[in-house]
Design a protein around this motif. Sequence first.
Motif, PDB file in Angstrom:
ATOM      1  N   GLN A 103       0.927  -1.148   0.005  1.00 22.83           N
ATOM      2  CA  GLN A 103      -0.007   0.037  -0.025  1.00 22.83           C
ATOM      3  C   GLN A 103       0.779   1.323   0.069  1.00 22.83           C
ATOM      4  O   GLN A 103       0.749   2.193  -0.679  1.00 22.83           O
ATOM      5  CB  GLN A 103      -0.929   0.098   1.201  1.00 22.83           C
ATOM      6  CG  GLN A 103      -1.570   1.268   1.659  1.00 22.83           C
ATOM      7  CD  GLN A 103      -2.510   1.704   0.544  1.00 22.83           C
ATOM      8  OE1 GLN A 103      -2.842   1.138  -0.601  1.00 22.83           O
ATOM      9  NE2 GLN A 103      -3.009   2.875   0.581  1.00 22.83           N
ATOM     10  N   ARG A 137      -8.728   6.172  -8.184  1.00 23.10           N
ATOM     11  CA  ARG A 137      -9.678   4.993  -7.912  1.00 23.10           C
ATOM     12  C   ARG A 137      -8.808   3.548  -7.288  1.00 23.10           C
ATOM     13  O   ARG A 137      -9.165   2.822  -6.553  1.00 23.10           O
ATOM     14  CB  ARG A 137     -10.313   4.422  -9.197  1.00 23.10           C
ATOM     15  CG  ARG A 137     -11.374   5.273  -9.835  1.00 23.10           C
ATOM     16  CD  ARG A 137     -12.418   4.845 -10.639  1.00 23.10           C
ATOM     17  NE  ARG A 137     -11.635   4.665 -11.786  1.00 23.10           N
ATOM     18  CZ  ARG A 137     -11.468   5.624 -12.693  1.00 23.10           C
ATOM     19  NH1 ARG A 137     -12.099   6.968 -12.546  1.00 23.10           N
ATOM     20  NH2 ARG A 137     -10.934   5.532 -13.904  1.00 23.10           N
ATOM     21  N   LEU A 138      -7.624   3.232  -7.809  1.00 27.48           N
ATOM     22  CA  LEU A 138      -6.958   2.460  -7.534  1.00 27.48           C
ATOM     23  C   LEU A 138      -6.461   2.556  -5.877  1.00 27.48           C
ATOM     24  O   LEU A 138      -6.533   1.577  -5.246  1.00 27.48           O
ATOM     25  CB  LEU A 138      -5.328   2.207  -8.179  1.00 27.48           C
ATOM     26  CG  LEU A 138      -4.434   1.199  -7.773  1.00 27.48           C
ATOM     27  CD1 LEU A 138      -5.087   0.059  -7.699  1.00 27.48           C
ATOM     28  CD2 LEU A 138      -3.107   1.394  -8.699  1.00 27.48           C
ATOM     29  N   ALA A 140      -8.184   4.391  -3.806  1.00 30.26           N
ATOM     30  CA  ALA A 140      -9.261   4.001  -2.968  1.00 30.26           C
ATOM     31  C   ALA A 140      -9.454   2.420  -2.552  1.00 30.26           C
ATOM     32  O   ALA A 140      -9.770   2.070  -1.612  1.00 30.26           O
ATOM     33  CB  ALA A 140     -10.650   4.595  -3.706  1.00 30.26           C
ATOM     34  N   HIS A 141      -9.364   1.874  -3.841  1.00 32.17           N
ATOM     35  CA  HIS A 141      -9.442   0.251  -3.541  1.00 32.17           C
ATOM     36  C   HIS A 141      -8.474  -0.385  -2.522  1.00 32.17           C
ATOM     37  O   HIS A 141      -8.697  -1.129  -1.616  1.00 32.17           O
ATOM     38  CB  HIS A 141      -9.389  -0.360  -4.982  1.00 32.17           C
ATOM     39  CG  HIS A 141     -10.609  -0.176  -5.837  1.00 32.17           C
ATOM     40  ND1 HIS A 141     -11.960  -0.234  -5.343  1.00 32.17           N
ATOM     41  CD2 HIS A 141     -10.667   0.064  -7.232  1.00 32.17           C
ATOM     42  CE1 HIS A 141     -12.643  -0.200  -6.258  1.00 32.17           C
ATOM     43  NE2 HIS A 141     -11.911   0.271  -7.388  1.00 32.17           N
ATOM     44  N   SER A 142      -7.333   0.018  -2.733  1.00 28.98           N
ATOM     45  CA  SER A 142      -6.008  -0.324  -1.910  1.00 28.98           C
ATOM     46  C   SER A 142      -6.204   0.122  -0.449  1.00 28.98           C
ATOM     47  O   SER A 142      -5.912  -0.714   0.573  1.00 28.98           O
ATOM     48  CB  SER A 142      -4.631   0.261  -2.351  1.00 28.98           C
ATOM     49  OG  SER A 142      -4.776   1.621  -2.335  1.00 28.98           O
ATOM     50  N   LYS A 144      -9.038   0.807   0.851  1.00 29.19           N
ATOM     51  CA  LYS A 144     -10.348  -0.211   1.382  1.00 29.19           C
ATOM     52  C   LYS A 144      -9.655  -1.512   1.926  1.00 29.19           C
ATOM     53  O   LYS A 144     -10.029  -1.926   3.080  1.00 29.19           O
ATOM     54  CB  LYS A 144     -11.456  -0.490   0.488  1.00 29.19           C
ATOM     55  CG  LYS A 144     -12.408  -1.285   1.002  1.00 29.19           C
ATOM     56  CD  LYS A 144     -13.493  -1.519  -0.007  1.00 29.19           C
ATOM     57  CE  LYS A 144     -14.884  -2.448   0.440  1.00 29.19           C
ATOM     58  NZ  LYS A 144     -15.762  -2.841  -0.740  1.00 29.19           N
ATOM     59  N   THR A 145      -8.930  -1.885   1.221  1.00 27.51           N
ATOM     60  CA  THR A 145      -8.146  -3.417   1.638  1.00 27.51           C
ATOM     61  C   THR A 145      -7.287  -3.126   2.959  1.00 27.51           C
ATOM     62  O   THR A 145      -7.539  -3.995   3.730  1.00 27.51           O
ATOM     63  CB  THR A 145      -7.138  -3.736   0.451  1.00 27.51           C
ATOM     64  OG1 THR A 145      -7.973  -4.082  -0.906  1.00 27.51           O
ATOM     65  CG2 THR A 145      -6.453  -5.105   0.738  1.00 27.51           C
ATOM     66  N   GLU A 175      -5.700  -9.579  -2.514  1.00 24.01           N
ATOM     67  CA  GLU A 175      -6.122  -8.086  -3.298  1.00 24.01           C
ATOM     68  C   GLU A 175      -5.132  -7.269  -3.370  1.00 24.01           C
ATOM     69  O   GLU A 175      -5.010  -6.583  -4.360  1.00 24.01           O
ATOM     70  CB  GLU A 175      -7.415  -7.804  -2.316  1.00 24.01           C
ATOM     71  CG  GLU A 175      -8.512  -8.652  -2.317  1.00 24.01           C
ATOM     72  CD  GLU A 175      -9.689  -7.839  -1.485  1.00 24.01           C
ATOM     73  OE1 GLU A 175      -9.551  -6.861  -0.936  1.00 24.01           O
ATOM     74  OE2 GLU A 175     -10.592  -8.682  -0.889  1.00 24.01           O
ATOM     75  N   HIS A 179      -3.995  -5.198  -6.583  1.00 19.34           N
ATOM     76  CA  HIS A 179      -3.961  -3.517  -6.801  1.00 19.34           C
ATOM     77  C   HIS A 179      -2.501  -3.228  -7.298  1.00 19.34           C
ATOM     78  O   HIS A 179      -2.181  -2.373  -7.907  1.00 19.34           O
ATOM     79  CB  HIS A 179      -4.074  -2.921  -5.224  1.00 19.34           C
ATOM     80  CG  HIS A 179      -5.442  -3.294  -4.736  1.00 19.34           C
ATOM     81  ND1 HIS A 179      -6.339  -3.283  -5.747  1.00 19.34           N
ATOM     82  CD2 HIS A 179      -6.007  -3.505  -3.682  1.00 19.34           C
ATOM     83  CE1 HIS A 179      -7.507  -3.876  -5.201  1.00 19.34           C
ATOM     84  NE2 HIS A 179      -7.409  -3.834  -3.926  1.00 19.34           N
TER      85      HIS A 179
END
Length: 214
Positions: A103, A137-138, A140-142, A144-145, A175, A179
């Motif tokens: 991350q 967006r990437l 944001a997804h990372s 969240k993970t 996940e 990412h």
Amino acid sequence: MKGLVIIVFMNLWSGIGLKAQTWNEWFNQNATQKKYLKQQIAALQVYINYGKEGYKIAKEGLSTIGNMSRGEFNLHEDYFTSLKNVNPRIKNYQKVDDIITLQVRILSGYQQLRPKINQSDLFTSSERAYLNGVYTRLLAHSDKTLDELLMVITDQKLEMTDEQRISRVDNLHREMQNHFGFFQSFTKENQIMVVARLKEKNEAGNSRVWQGIN
């Protein structure tokens, strides 16, 4: 006259006999009723004793059930409390560190790329918006993970067994790897495009120099 006396005497005697018979029947009936009443009282006493004993058993049984229920509740409470506390072995799980590291690499990588994207004249305004949107967006997804990981490894957040936590960390690790893999491939594609455009620009510049156009 004598005959009349005899008749009266016989009537009195018969009356006395009838009265004697009635009293005997009454006493017999009364004795029967008393005997029956005694039987009822004895049966009632037995019933009362059974009732008392049953109440005692029921009371003791309910008390036992109550104690068992409280004990079982305490066991359940201890169990669920233990589920909320994270085993240090899981907190020190190597994949936990790997997720955080990936991350950080995504975030730091985009922080380095963003000014280059926004300041480069090799991209149009729509291309810059597209590139920034994809990276945002990437992230944001990372994020969240990473948030889910922190929930799994933090005490008092989730009720999970050690096996469930490890399984969840493994899934989150995959996940985050996806990412980071996307970040690398997408960035590589853009770098190739930048090099190609720089080459075109340099070639065009050199061509203008050779042609006397500057």
